[in-house]
Write an enzyme that holds these catalytic residues in place. Sequence first.
Site, PDB file in Angstrom:
ATOM      1  N   THR A 260     -91.242 -10.043  67.025  1.00 20.57           N
ATOM      2  CA  THR A 260     -91.164 -11.263  66.224  1.00 20.57           C
ATOM      3  C   THR A 260     -92.195 -11.260  65.094  1.00 20.57           C
ATOM      4  O   THR A 260     -91.891 -11.672  63.978  1.00 20.57           O
ATOM      5  CB  THR A 260     -91.423 -12.478  67.121  1.00 20.57           C
ATOM      6  OG1 THR A 260     -92.522 -12.169  67.974  1.00 20.57           O
ATOM      7  CG2 THR A 260     -90.212 -12.802  67.969  1.00 20.57           C
ATOM      8  N   PHE A 387     -92.171 -21.364  67.083  1.00 19.37           N
ATOM      9  CA  PHE A 387     -92.792 -20.851  68.307  1.00 19.37           C
ATOM     10  C   PHE A 387     -92.307 -21.588  69.552  1.00 19.37           C
ATOM     11  O   PHE A 387     -92.946 -21.512  70.610  1.00 19.37           O
ATOM     12  CB  PHE A 387     -94.317 -20.921  68.187  1.00 19.37           C
ATOM     13  CG  PHE A 387     -94.873 -19.987  67.133  1.00 19.37           C
ATOM     14  CD1 PHE A 387     -95.061 -18.636  67.401  1.00 19.37           C
ATOM     15  CD2 PHE A 387     -95.170 -20.455  65.860  1.00 19.37           C
ATOM     16  CE1 PHE A 387     -95.554 -17.768  66.432  1.00 19.37           C
ATOM     17  CE2 PHE A 387     -95.661 -19.593  64.874  1.00 19.37           C
ATOM     18  CZ  PHE A 387     -95.852 -18.244  65.161  1.00 19.37           C
ATOM     19  N   CYS A 394     -94.508 -20.426  72.842  1.00 19.09           N
ATOM     20  CA  CYS A 394     -95.129 -19.116  72.670  1.00 19.09           C
ATOM     21  C   CYS A 394     -96.619 -19.153  73.022  1.00 19.09           C
ATOM     22  O   CYS A 394     -97.385 -19.909  72.433  1.00 19.09           O
ATOM     23  CB  CYS A 394     -94.964 -18.677  71.223  1.00 19.09           C
ATOM     24  SG  CYS A 394     -95.625 -17.041  70.924  1.00 19.09           S
TER      25      CYS A 394
HETATM   26 MN1  MNH Z   1     -93.765 -15.473  71.328  1.00 19.54          MN
HETATM   27  C1  MNH Z   1     -92.418 -17.337  73.885  1.00 19.54           C
HETATM   28  C2  MNH Z   1     -91.642 -16.994  69.106  1.00 19.54           C
HETATM   29  C3  MNH Z   1     -95.333 -13.845  68.748  1.00 19.54           C
HETATM   30  C4  MNH Z   1     -95.630 -13.697  73.585  1.00 19.54           C
HETATM   31  N1  MNH Z   1     -92.298 -16.882  71.472  1.00 19.54           N
HETATM   32  C5  MNH Z   1     -91.913 -17.575  72.619  1.00 19.54           C
HETATM   33  C6  MNH Z   1     -90.914 -18.556  72.275  1.00 19.54           C
HETATM   34  C7  MNH Z   1     -90.689 -18.438  70.925  1.00 19.54           C
HETATM   35  C8  MNH Z   1     -91.557 -17.408  70.426  1.00 19.54           C
HETATM   36  C9  MNH Z   1     -89.697 -19.255  70.102  1.00 19.54           C
HETATM   37  C10 MNH Z   1     -90.226 -19.533  73.234  1.00 19.54           C
HETATM   38  C11 MNH Z   1     -88.923 -18.962  73.750  1.00 19.54           C
HETATM   39  C12 MNH Z   1     -88.143 -19.907  74.642  1.00 19.54           C
HETATM   40  O1  MNH Z   1     -88.358 -21.109  74.661  1.00 19.54           O
HETATM   41  O2  MNH Z   1     -87.259 -19.395  75.347  1.00 19.54           O
HETATM   42  N2  MNH Z   1     -93.487 -15.381  69.308  1.00 19.54           N
HETATM   43  C13 MNH Z   1     -92.566 -16.094  68.589  1.00 19.54           C
HETATM   44  C14 MNH Z   1     -92.728 -15.786  67.178  1.00 19.54           C
HETATM   45  C15 MNH Z   1     -93.776 -14.898  67.076  1.00 19.54           C
HETATM   46  C16 MNH Z   1     -94.256 -14.655  68.434  1.00 19.54           C
HETATM   47  C17 MNH Z   1     -91.851 -16.340  66.060  1.00 19.54           C
HETATM   48  C18 MNH Z   1     -94.398 -14.234  65.883  1.00 19.54           C
HETATM   49  C19 MNH Z   1     -94.248 -14.622  64.641  1.00 19.54           C
HETATM   50  N3  MNH Z   1     -95.208 -14.011  71.184  1.00 19.54           N
HETATM   51  C20 MNH Z   1     -95.773 -13.544  70.025  1.00 19.54           C
HETATM   52  C21 MNH Z   1     -96.878 -12.678  70.341  1.00 19.54           C
HETATM   53  C22 MNH Z   1     -96.962 -12.638  71.723  1.00 19.54           C
HETATM   54  C23 MNH Z   1     -95.905 -13.476  72.238  1.00 19.54           C
HETATM   55  C24 MNH Z   1     -97.759 -11.982  69.317  1.00 19.54           C
HETATM   56  C25 MNH Z   1     -97.947 -11.906  72.594  1.00 19.54           C
HETATM   57  C26 MNH Z   1     -99.065 -11.358  72.192  1.00 19.54           C
HETATM   58  N4  MNH Z   1     -93.947 -15.481  73.365  1.00 19.54           N
HETATM   59  C27 MNH Z   1     -94.759 -14.654  74.083  1.00 19.54           C
HETATM   60  C28 MNH Z   1     -94.606 -14.950  75.498  1.00 19.54           C
HETATM   61  C29 MNH Z   1     -93.689 -16.018  75.596  1.00 19.54           C
HETATM   62  C30 MNH Z   1     -93.298 -16.335  74.218  1.00 19.54           C
HETATM   63  C31 MNH Z   1     -95.316 -14.238  76.635  1.00 19.54           C
HETATM   64  C32 MNH Z   1     -93.230 -16.723  76.855  1.00 19.54           C
HETATM   65  C33 MNH Z   1     -94.215 -17.846  77.175  1.00 19.54           C
HETATM   66  C34 MNH Z   1     -93.887 -18.603  78.455  1.00 19.54           C
HETATM   67  O3  MNH Z   1     -92.727 -18.911  78.712  1.00 19.54           O
HETATM   68  O4  MNH Z   1     -94.833 -18.879  79.173  1.00 19.54           O
END
Ligand code: MNH
Length: 445
Positions: A260, A387, A394
């Site tokens: 992402t 996010f 996130c």
């Molecule tokens: Mn990320 C959950 C978007 C960067 C680790 N992330 C989510 C969700 C979104 C999202 C939207 C929720 C999904 C859902 O509701 O089903 N994340 C992003 C975006 C970026 C991003 C747009 C960058 C730009 N994410 C990152 C990074 C990490 C990460 C960097 C780790 C270092 N994300 C996660 C994790 C989850 C998540 C782990 C799940 C969290 C949970 O459910 O507890």
Amino acid sequence: TTAIPHPRWRLPVVGDVVGTSRRTPVQDSMRLGRGLGPIFTRKFLDLEIVFVAGGALTAELADETRFAKHLAPGVEVLRGIGGDGLFTAYNHEPNWRAAHDVLVPGFTRGAMRGYHRTMVEVTARLVAKWDRGGEVDVSADMTTLTLETIGRVGFGYSFESFERSTAHPFVSAMLGSLRYAQRRNFTFPLVRALFGGRAEERYRRDLAHLAEVVDEVVRARRGEGGGGSDLLGLMLDSGALDEVNIRNQVITFLIAGHETTSGALSFALHYLSRHPEVAERARAEVDAVWGAAEVPEFEQVARLRYVRRVLDEALRLWPTAPAYAREARHDTVLGGRYPVEAGQWVLVLLPLVHRDPEVWPSPESFDPDRFAPDRVRARPAHVYKPFGTGERACIGRQFAIHEATLALGTLLRRYDLVASPDYRLRVAEALTLKPEGFTLTPRRR
Ligand code: MNH
């Protein structure tokens, strides 16, 4: 109560498939949903999905007393890869809370401060590559940058991607398994049973390879006596997580922690190359805030307010995790007129939510000043959700923002970003969205 609109050309049995392709489900839904208003349905065979495309309904779905995360089918297929890791865990699995509590300290401001130096080092690798001159494939280079960053910062593991001419086997296995899991979503069980044997076998091999590499990283750390203040150190020292869960978290973070962010950086660079006045203003900010420093200090990254707005605006138009699902905790009524039963779920289609004309004037135009503080305050809450929302939002948000702002600042300060004038944005869809075929010819300033 009111009937929910659907696309005009709904066929018997198959449903809303006219003019759609399995390679572009998000953009097809955007096209079909335009003009249908803030809520609509799409039907695929016997599955009918409710899409939410407006700001007001998205804000309502953010109410955690009425709605919770749901694992949409496109996420549930990833259970085979991420298991009970944070992203694919069910709300009711005790390991979600256990791992969340262990990992939250890995994402505080203090933790980011500790990661800053490594992030700077990885960014320097990218700069060394771009300094060699010539045309660069932006999405590919951003993927290398972000994967290397999460590997080194989170787990002390380097894929050495900038030094390789072909992909690291772990990366091939990761991409292969993701592709298989997602494609399986679209093939009929009978076709799979008859023709899917080799692909299935390859999938098993890829999963085994992922597990093997992760177990090796964990063993190495244990050999050093465990510990360390990174994500792996937190998990090993906590004693709260079992072996399999730790493995699932490492795989989850390596995937969720790079795809992402890579897309977000690529879209931001695309818009910067298309809007020289925006690039000029962003660059002036970097020059002013970073001054003559060879590399920025931690605090100097957060002070790039305008660069941050460029990133926010890129994520408005192309939220790289383009949808998330919400399920009703009990029987309720959405928007005052759509009944939703307990357990029923809807899909929030972010690219349309973020273009809701009720919320965003001239929604298609790229304008980072939409994120100036006074304009943010003038907007309703919960209408901008790149996010996600609530307790399952996130966990890596600050990580992504620091990493991406640092990278954009570094690239803006060092290069003029020259794109081919006849490139027209094409968006590739896999697990996430990315510009396809977008190249730049960076020139040293
Ligand atoms: Mn990320 C959950 C978007 C960067 C680790 N992330 C989510 C969700 C979104 C999202 C939207 C929720 C999904 C859902 O509701 O089903 N994340 C992003 C975006 C970026 C991003 C747009 C960058 C730009 N994410 C990152 C990074 C990490 C990460 C960097 C780790 C270092 N994300 C996660 C994790 C989850 C998540 C782990 C799940 C969290 C949970 O459910 O507890």
